[in-house]
Design a protein around this motif. Structure first.
Motif, PDB file in Angstrom:
ATOM      1  N   MET A  86      39.015  26.114  44.014  1.00  0.00           N
ATOM      2  CA  MET A  86      39.286  24.753  44.458  1.00  0.00           C
ATOM      3  C   MET A  86      38.271  23.747  43.927  1.00  0.00           C
ATOM      4  N   ASN A  87      37.171  24.223  43.374  1.00  0.00           N
ATOM      5  CA  ASN A  87      36.150  23.341  42.840  1.00  0.00           C
ATOM      6  C   ASN A  87      36.600  22.798  41.482  1.00  0.00           C
ATOM      7  N   PRO A  88      36.908  21.505  41.377  1.00  0.00           N
ATOM      8  CA  PRO A  88      37.435  20.966  40.110  1.00  0.00           C
ATOM      9  C   PRO A  88      36.432  21.039  38.960  1.00  0.00           C
ATOM     10  N   TYR A  89      35.143  21.139  39.277  1.00  0.00           N
ATOM     11  CA  TYR A  89      34.130  21.214  38.230  1.00  0.00           C
ATOM     12  C   TYR A  89      34.097  22.590  37.568  1.00  0.00           C
ATOM     13  N   LYS A  90      34.733  23.573  38.186  1.00  0.00           N
ATOM     14  CA  LYS A  90      34.799  24.914  37.610  1.00  0.00           C
ATOM     15  C   LYS A  90      36.083  25.133  36.816  1.00  0.00           C
ATOM     16  N   GLN A  91      37.085  24.349  37.083  1.00  0.00           N
ATOM     17  CA  GLN A  91      38.380  24.550  36.451  1.00  0.00           C
ATOM     18  C   GLN A  91      38.302  24.253  34.949  1.00  0.00           C
ATOM     19  N   GLY A  92      38.928  25.127  34.155  1.00  0.00           N
ATOM     20  CA  GLY A  92      38.865  25.018  32.715  1.00  0.00           C
ATOM     21  C   GLY A  92      37.691  25.767  32.105  1.00  0.00           C
ATOM     22  N   MET A  93      36.832  26.334  32.956  1.00  0.00           N
ATOM     23  CA  MET A  93      35.714  27.153  32.493  1.00  0.00           C
ATOM     24  C   MET A  93      36.115  28.627  32.536  1.00  0.00           C
ATOM     25  N   PHE A  94      35.178  29.514  32.150  1.00  0.00           N
ATOM     26  CA  PHE A  94      35.512  30.930  32.012  1.00  0.00           C
ATOM     27  C   PHE A  94      34.458  31.811  32.685  1.00  0.00           C
ATOM     28  N   VAL A  95      34.921  32.917  33.270  1.00  0.00           N
ATOM     29  CA  VAL A  95      34.060  33.799  34.056  1.00  0.00           C
ATOM     30  C   VAL A  95      33.095  34.562  33.153  1.00  0.00           C
ATOM     31  N   PRO A  96      31.786  34.519  33.440  1.00  0.00           N
ATOM     32  CA  PRO A  96      30.813  35.250  32.616  1.00  0.00           C
ATOM     33  C   PRO A  96      31.104  36.753  32.593  1.00  0.00           C
ATOM     34  N   GLY A  97      31.049  37.332  31.399  1.00  0.00           N
ATOM     35  CA  GLY A  97      31.219  38.768  31.245  1.00  0.00           C
ATOM     36  C   GLY A  97      32.627  39.210  30.949  1.00  0.00           C
ATOM     37  N   THR A  98      33.622  38.520  31.501  1.00  0.00           N
ATOM     38  CA  THR A  98      35.010  38.957  31.360  1.00  0.00           C
ATOM     39  C   THR A  98      35.923  37.906  30.740  1.00  0.00           C
ATOM     40  N   GLY A  99      35.604  36.624  30.898  1.00  0.00           N
ATOM     41  CA  GLY A  99      36.311  35.578  30.174  1.00  0.00           C
ATOM     42  C   GLY A  99      37.599  35.065  30.779  1.00  0.00           C
ATOM     43  N   GLN A 100      37.914  35.397  32.056  1.00  0.00           N
ATOM     44  CA  GLN A 100      39.114  34.805  32.653  1.00  0.00           C
ATOM     45  C   GLN A 100      38.945  33.292  32.813  1.00  0.00           C
ATOM     46  N   GLU A 101      40.029  32.566  32.619  1.00  0.00           N
ATOM     47  CA  GLU A 101      39.988  31.114  32.807  1.00  0.00           C
ATOM     48  C   GLU A 101      40.084  30.779  34.291  1.00  0.00           C
ATOM     49  N   VAL A 102      39.308  29.777  34.710  1.00  0.00           N
ATOM     50  CA  VAL A 102      39.357  29.288  36.084  1.00  0.00           C
ATOM     51  C   VAL A 102      40.370  28.145  36.145  1.00  0.00           C
ATOM     52  N   VAL A 103      41.301  28.244  37.087  1.00  0.00           N
ATOM     53  CA  VAL A 103      42.395  27.276  37.183  1.00  0.00           C
ATOM     54  C   VAL A 103      42.464  26.690  38.580  1.00  0.00           C
ATOM     55  N   ALA A 104      43.143  25.547  38.686  1.00  0.00           N
ATOM     56  CA  ALA A 104      43.370  24.909  39.981  1.00  0.00           C
ATOM     57  C   ALA A 104      44.481  25.634  40.736  1.00  0.00           C
ATOM     58  N   PRO A 105      44.527  25.519  42.062  1.00  0.00           N
ATOM     59  CA  PRO A 105      45.604  26.151  42.826  1.00  0.00           C
ATOM     60  C   PRO A 105      46.993  25.756  42.343  1.00  0.00           C
ATOM     61  N   GLN A 106      47.165  24.507  41.896  1.00  0.00           N
ATOM     62  CA  GLN A 106      48.485  24.037  41.475  1.00  0.00           C
ATOM     63  C   GLN A 106      49.016  24.796  40.254  1.00  0.00           C
ATOM     64  N   PHE A 107      48.119  25.400  39.486  1.00  0.00           N
ATOM     65  CA  PHE A 107      48.539  26.180  38.324  1.00  0.00           C
ATOM     66  C   PHE A 107      49.457  27.328  38.731  1.00  0.00           C
ATOM     67  N   LEU A 108      49.301  27.817  39.957  1.00  0.00           N
ATOM     68  CA  LEU A 108      50.083  28.974  40.399  1.00  0.00           C
ATOM     69  C   LEU A 108      51.572  28.661  40.500  1.00  0.00           C
ATOM     70  N   GLN A 109      51.933  27.387  40.627  1.00  0.00           N
ATOM     71  CA  GLN A 109      53.346  27.040  40.743  1.00  0.00           C
ATOM     72  C   GLN A 109      54.118  27.425  39.485  1.00  0.00           C
ATOM     73  N   ARG A 110      53.491  27.309  38.323  1.00  0.00           N
ATOM     74  CA  ARG A 110      54.190  27.704  37.103  1.00  0.00           C
ATOM     75  C   ARG A 110      53.865  29.130  36.677  1.00  0.00           C
ATOM     76  N   TYR A 111      52.736  29.658  37.158  1.00  0.00           N
ATOM     77  CA  TYR A 111      52.379  31.036  36.792  1.00  0.00           C
ATOM     78  C   TYR A 111      53.084  32.056  37.681  1.00  0.00           C
ATOM     79  N   ALA A 112      53.361  31.688  38.936  1.00  0.00           N
ATOM     80  CA  ALA A 112      54.105  32.528  39.886  1.00  0.00           C
ATOM     81  C   ALA A 112      53.534  33.948  39.992  1.00  0.00           C
TER      82      ALA A 112
END
Length: 401
Positions: free
Chosen positions: A344-370
């Motif tokens: 939920m932290n907008p300052y983290k969204q669009g960044m990537f998790v150290p070590g593994t590289g997953q993208e951090v997304v906003a909750p609203q992204f889940l509507q299209r990712y399902a």
């Protein structure tokens, strides 16, 4: 080395009490040395610096510490963002804590110092709710994240607190989720005690992760490199007492995940006395010795779960890019097909998790990712996560990791 299983080794003196009766009971490595500082690209995330963890238990004071810790590997710059204030649940907790401290210590029109103030949210609460003057210290501070005009206003020095700043006045000093990052706690507390040498009425409030919640509550995803210490009530009280403080309260908070301490600078011989016995430490070492085996079993369980979900073509997301989420993903990086982490932290969204590289997304992204499954990394946020996902019109399964 097998993650979780400790080799035979002899630790050096305990950094908290200088005792010599320590035993290593848990090992991990290599892990990202800073799992909170998200990365701007997946490539940088995968190349992040790593270090080893060797947790030792001190039978003299009861503290748990990483004997392999190297502070030179860490860099707490502005990318370090451990702010939880975008969570309604955490915001309520912070507001209630601020109100309680203001009432208990009559913090109205007073000078308040926060050591390790992060982005300034809690210091802003203390200033706004009590019309106080604030001074914060943190190299990771970012101007503009909070309104510094609240109350009587506050400013932040983007530096570590040290003896060079001990002349600043304080009627109240707080320090939340900092002490567990410091491998020389006696020196750190000595600077604070020196700053309060002429202010014996100044109360101090410290908050750290609870060792009981981590090791008795099986918080295995809470083991991160940045935390070189884990304290329980006895070890925390002893540390403060030996550093010249009179402790008058230690207690759990945030549904048992945090440990709080309140104290003042001690006067006279009472500074050397500690009322709390080490009963927790003696009774719980069996739990610590089993922790490595429990870690291996839980990691194997999730290894099998993620393989099964991937084989079935299920979409899985992790909710929470903080320490727990990053540790979970790094522990299972060889099998994880997880692409996204929600925060939920907008300052983290669009960044990537150290070590593994997953993208951090906003909750609203889940509507299209399902997603088919949402993995929740902290049970304290389960209700708000379920509610947030439901309000997005989604009906995935949920599971605590």
């Amino acid at each position: 080395m097998i993650d979780g299983l400790a080799r035979q080794s002899v630790p050096g003196p305990c950094p908290a009490c200088e005792g010599s009766r320590s035993r290593v009971f848990f090992e991990l490595g290599p892990v990202p040395v800073n799992c909170i500082s998200l990365c701007p690209t997946p490539q940088e995330a995968e190349r992040c610096p790593r270090g080893s963890i060797q947790l030792a238990f001190c039978a003299d004071c009861g503290a748990i510490y990483n004997q392999a810790f190297n502070s030179q590997l860490l860099d707490y710059d502005r990318r370090y963002d451990n702010s939880l204030h975008f969570s309604p649940s955490f915001q309520r907790y912070a507001e209630e804590l601020a109100e309680r401290l203001i009432a208990r210590y009559d913090l109205h029109n007073k000078d308040v110092i926060e050591v390790g103030c992060g982005k300034g949210e809690f210091l802003a609460l203390l200033c706004s709710r009590g019309a106080n003057r604030g001074l914060g210290f943190d190299p990771a501070y970012e101007p503009g994240r909070v309104d510094t005009r609240v109350g009587e206003g506050f400013r932040v020095i983007p530096d570590y607190y040290s003896e060079r700043y001990t002349e600043y006045p304080a009627d109240f000093l707080c320090c939340r989720h900092v002490l567990e990052h410091i491998i020389t706690p006696r020196s750190f507390l000595g600077d604070i005690r020196h700053a309060l040498r002429n202010r014996t009425t100044c109360a101090v409030f410290f908050e750290v992760p609870s060792a009981g919640a981590v090791f008795e509550g099986m918080g295995i995803w809470d083991i991160i490199y940045e935390h070189c210490f884990y304290y329980n009530p006895g070890s925390l009280e002893r540390l403060f007492t030996e550093c010249g403080f009179k402790v008058f309260a230690t207690y759990d908070s945030f549904q048992g995940q945090y440990l709080c301490l309140e104290a003042r600078a001690a006067i006279g011989a009472g500074a050397a006395e500690c009322s709390r016995a080490n009963s927790w430490e003696r009774a719980s070492f069996g739990t610590l010795e089993r922790f490595g085996d429990d870690y291996c079993r839980r990691k194997q369980y999730w290894h099998e779960q993620l393989e099964t979900l991937a084989s079935a073509g299920k979409r899985v997301v992790v909710w929470g890019s903080g320490a727990k989420g990053a540790t979970f993903l790094n522990a299972l990086r060889e099998v994880s097909r997880i692409e996204y982490v929600v925060d939920m932290n907008p300052y983290k969204q669009g960044m990537f998790v150290p070590g593994t590289g997953q993208e951090v997304v906003a909750p609203q992204f889940l509507q299209r990712y399902a997603p088919d499954l949402v993995l929740i990394t902290n049970r304290n946020y389960e209700s708000e996560i379920r509610r947030e996902v439901t309000e997005l019109g989604l009906r995935p399964d949920f599971q605590l990791v």
